[in-house]
Design an enzyme around this catalytic site. Sequence first.
Site, PDB file in Angstrom:
ATOM      1  N   GLN A   1     106.503 -58.188-123.989  1.00 34.31           N
ATOM      2  CA  GLN A   1     107.964 -58.822-124.011  1.00 34.31           C
ATOM      3  C   GLN A   1     109.316 -58.232-123.254  1.00 34.31           C
ATOM      4  O   GLN A   1     109.936 -58.721-122.558  1.00 34.31           O
ATOM      5  CB  GLN A   1     108.418 -59.163-125.499  1.00 34.31           C
ATOM      6  CG  GLN A   1     109.848 -59.674-125.554  1.00 34.31           C
ATOM      7  CD  GLN A   1     109.932 -61.312-125.067  1.00 34.31           C
ATOM      8  OE1 GLN A   1     109.073 -61.834-124.881  1.00 34.31           O
ATOM      9  NE2 GLN A   1     111.203 -61.699-124.802  1.00 34.31           N
ATOM     10  N   GLU A   2     109.138 -56.762-123.601  1.00 39.40           N
ATOM     11  CA  GLU A   2     110.241 -56.016-123.064  1.00 39.40           C
ATOM     12  C   GLU A   2     110.229 -55.989-121.372  1.00 39.40           C
ATOM     13  O   GLU A   2     111.419 -56.090-120.749  1.00 39.40           O
ATOM     14  CB  GLU A   2     110.312 -54.824-123.619  1.00 39.40           C
ATOM     15  CG  GLU A   2     110.590 -54.438-125.010  1.00 39.40           C
ATOM     16  CD  GLU A   2     112.154 -54.943-125.374  1.00 39.40           C
ATOM     17  OE1 GLU A   2     112.925 -54.943-124.380  1.00 39.40           O
ATOM     18  OE2 GLU A   2     112.391 -54.834-126.590  1.00 39.40           O
ATOM     19  N   SER A   3     109.028 -55.517-120.907  1.00 38.45           N
ATOM     20  CA  SER A   3     108.809 -55.104-119.326  1.00 38.45           C
ATOM     21  C   SER A   3     107.951 -55.671-118.812  1.00 38.45           C
ATOM     22  O   SER A   3     107.693 -55.312-117.316  1.00 38.45           O
ATOM     23  CB  SER A   3     109.030 -53.643-119.439  1.00 38.45           C
ATOM     24  OG  SER A   3     107.746 -52.957-119.733  1.00 38.45           O
TER      25      SER A   3
ATOM     26  N   TYR B   1     112.639 -63.843-128.665  1.00 36.36           N
ATOM     27  CA  TYR B   1     112.242 -62.452-128.620  1.00 36.36           C
ATOM     28  C   TYR B   1     110.988 -62.432-129.807  1.00 36.36           C
ATOM     29  O   TYR B   1     109.897 -61.860-129.697  1.00 36.36           O
ATOM     30  CB  TYR B   1     113.210 -61.313-129.044  1.00 36.36           C
ATOM     31  CG  TYR B   1     112.748 -60.031-128.842  1.00 36.36           C
ATOM     32  CD1 TYR B   1     112.615 -59.271-127.811  1.00 36.36           C
ATOM     33  CD2 TYR B   1     112.425 -59.338-130.142  1.00 36.36           C
ATOM     34  CE1 TYR B   1     112.328 -58.028-127.693  1.00 36.36           C
ATOM     35  CE2 TYR B   1     112.156 -57.960-130.114  1.00 36.36           C
ATOM     36  CZ  TYR B   1     111.942 -57.351-128.871  1.00 36.36           C
ATOM     37  OH  TYR B   1     111.416 -56.007-128.886  1.00 36.36           O
TER      38      TYR B   1
END
Length: 402
Positions: free
Chosen positions: A269-271, A386
């Site tokens: 999700q982040e990167s 998120y």
Amino acid sequence: MQRMTYRVKVSTLRAKRRLSYLLRPSKRTLNLKSNLVPSIPYSPSARFSKTKKLVQLSSIALLSLPADSLTTMKAQVPAYNKVMLQKTLIIAAVPGDSTYFATDGFQHGFGYDLVRGYADELGVGIELKAYASDKAALRALQSGAADMALTTASSQLKNQLELSSINVSCGYDTSLTDNGLNPKVSWTFKQADDPLSQKASYFLCDRIKLESTQSLAAFYNQNLLKDAYSQQHFKKTLTEKLPDYQSSFKKQAKDYNHDWELLVAMGYQESHLDADAVSPTGVRGIMMLTNSTAEAMGVADRVDPLQSIGGGARYLEEMKSTFQDVPQTDRIWFALAAYNMGPNAIKRIQKHLDSDGINDKNWANIYNYLSENKASNSRYEQCMQYVSNIRSYIETMKMQTV
């Protein structure tokens, strides 16, 4: 009809007289005792004969009773009474994307979260029993092994088993189908007139509760990885990049008491598991840590995969500890929301809910608040996406659908 009624009454009366006569004290025995005459020797066969006669006469008396008396004797205790007495609601459920997931230590899911809300309103706990099929779960309910069932069973099957059912959307099926959920997900009970069933209907179909249910359905949206591009990208990332970092995810998960696949879902999700990723705001690395967070977590090099994953794992553990008073089943969602938006922002929402008399330790209520107020705060919508995305990624990995 009058003659038949008269015969039943007479038969009942005669049976009672026979029992009364047989059970009354023997005059001969009383006289023998009063005159201090030695008692008659004990005879097992005689006692057995007398007991047998008692049973036979009792049966005659029972059969002579009116039919409505027998029905009363066989009346079942309502499931509601049993649940309230034992302080536990036993659920027979079939795992699925619309019912519940069980992933390494905590249970969650659209149907399951609704059941927890109902149990909270009743003031009881939950015991969930998993079954391989709808029919098996409904049979368990029918036999008394469960108080209610959570399934996506067909109406035909429920009617065949003579069970009562409530669709959790109360007829608003599009709120489920739009989010990729099964419109047949329902709660099933043994008796329609049982207070457990009647209270469930009021609980699910209340106007305010319906709005909350629709928000919960959005959180459990199953469409995220349904399109070909998203599914292929996720699968390709796990195949090509994850092997390089898998040992680091597992080590840091063990050190900070997390599920390693949860950390992978966060990293994606982040990167998208890119160790060199950099955002316009300056966050960097697989877990996209800010400078201040990296420093607080003891991370010297944010683009170092092991340090980045360790910093993210440690920070997530701090967020879980911050919301220690939240039930375990919901705590991970609170922690993820705080990881994204900051713990103080979540605590402000909790304070607002509590002031309105709403349970502030229930994720469905937090998510509903975010949804209702996202127009006035863009961070709310970002937080919703998120947490929902990470939930979807981890479920996809656990269910091995990619």
